[in-house]
Design an enzyme around this catalytic site. Structure first.
Site, mmCIF file in Angstrom:
data_model
loop_
_atom_site.group_PDB
_atom_site.id
_atom_site.type_symbol
_atom_site.label_atom_id
_atom_site.label_comp_id
_atom_site.label_asym_id
_atom_site.label_seq_id
_atom_site.Cartn_x
_atom_site.Cartn_y
_atom_site.Cartn_z
ATOM 1 N N ARG A 66 0.818 -1.221 0.000
ATOM 2 C CA ARG A 66 0.000 0.000 0.000
ATOM 3 C C ARG A 66 0.848 1.267 0.000
ATOM 4 O O ARG A 66 0.395 2.326 -0.416
ATOM 5 C CB ARG A 66 -0.989 -0.031 1.173
ATOM 6 C CG ARG A 66 -2.111 -1.046 0.962
ATOM 7 C CD ARG A 66 -3.010 -1.130 2.163
ATOM 8 N NE ARG A 66 -2.367 -1.726 3.297
ATOM 9 C CZ ARG A 66 -2.344 -3.047 3.557
ATOM 10 N NH1 ARG A 66 -2.967 -3.882 2.766
ATOM 11 N NH2 ARG A 66 -1.715 -3.506 4.609
ATOM 12 N N GLU A 103 1.929 -5.820 13.610
ATOM 13 C CA GLU A 103 0.730 -5.972 14.456
ATOM 14 C C GLU A 103 0.189 -7.395 14.367
ATOM 15 O O GLU A 103 -0.322 -7.942 15.322
ATOM 16 C CB GLU A 103 -0.332 -4.949 14.048
ATOM 17 C CG GLU A 103 -1.453 -4.805 15.054
ATOM 18 C CD GLU A 103 -2.609 -3.954 14.537
ATOM 19 O OE1 GLU A 103 -2.595 -3.526 13.380
ATOM 20 O OE2 GLU A 103 -3.554 -3.760 15.321
#
Ligand code: AMP
Length: 179
Positions: A66, A103
């Site tokens: 991204r 994460e």
């Protein structure tokens, strides 16, 4: 061009929250709903570039995948080249790499060994800062190539995850908005 607070708020509202993606408990901030809006995409690109217009940035490093979107826009806005930082095994020539924790899991990033030189002023870009593991690894990897200066920026940050505190104090980090 600096965005007005109400424009920033409108763009933030375009971000789609997807619960439990890609794993249970993750609130995924989907920025494709920002990128598909022509006005929002243009405004985000200009606002991302704003703090760096006088910084003589020569290379924008975008983090797969991204970070390639905003990174490419930043490179053209700043008159800089674009360098991809990719997942393992994707880059064809000689690379250097680094593994890190994020994460949701462990990952490795790679960059072409000849992509950055000591003459470069580098801006590393990713769409979102979560725990900071990805960007810190990218920062450390780029630093091994001894550029003159390394800046870091994101479209947004998940503030509560404390990613910003991971970076040494001398690293200049900008974000457009936080969650
Ligand atoms: P981190 O290394 O934890 O800062 O994770 C940042 C990277 O993972 C970025 O490339 C993000 O695109 C992606 N990411 C991590 N958490 C999220 C999230 N909650 N929503 C969207 N993208 C995320």
């Amino acid at each position: 061009m600096k965005m007005k607070p109400e424009q920033l708020q409108q763009i933030k509202q375009l971000v789609r929250n997807v619960p439990d993606f890609p794993a249970k408990g993750i609130q995924f901030k989907d920025l494709t709903t920002v990128f598909k809006d022509a006005d929002a995409l243009r405004l985000v690109g200009q606002a991302l570039a704003e703090p760096y217009r006088d910084k003589d940035v020569t290379k924008v490093v975008g983090i797969e995948a991204r970070g390639f979107i905003g990174g490419s826009i930043l490179a053209t806005e700043l008159g800089a080249g674009f360098v991809p930082l990719r997942k393992p095994g994707k880059l064809p020539a000689i690379t250097i790499k680094k593994s890190y924790t994020k994460e949701y899991g462990v990952d490795t990033i790679e960059i072409h060994k000849d992509a950055i030189t000591p003459d470069d002023v580098v801006l590393i870009h990713d769409d979102l800062l979560a725990t900071g593991g990805t960007m810190l690894a990218a920062y450390e990897l780029v630093q091994t190539m001894n550029p003159k200066k390394v800046y870091v920026n994101f479209i947004c940050a998940l503030k509560e995850l404390g990613g910003l505190e991971k970076f040494p104090p001398e690293v200049e980090v900008t974000t457009l908005f936080d969650f």
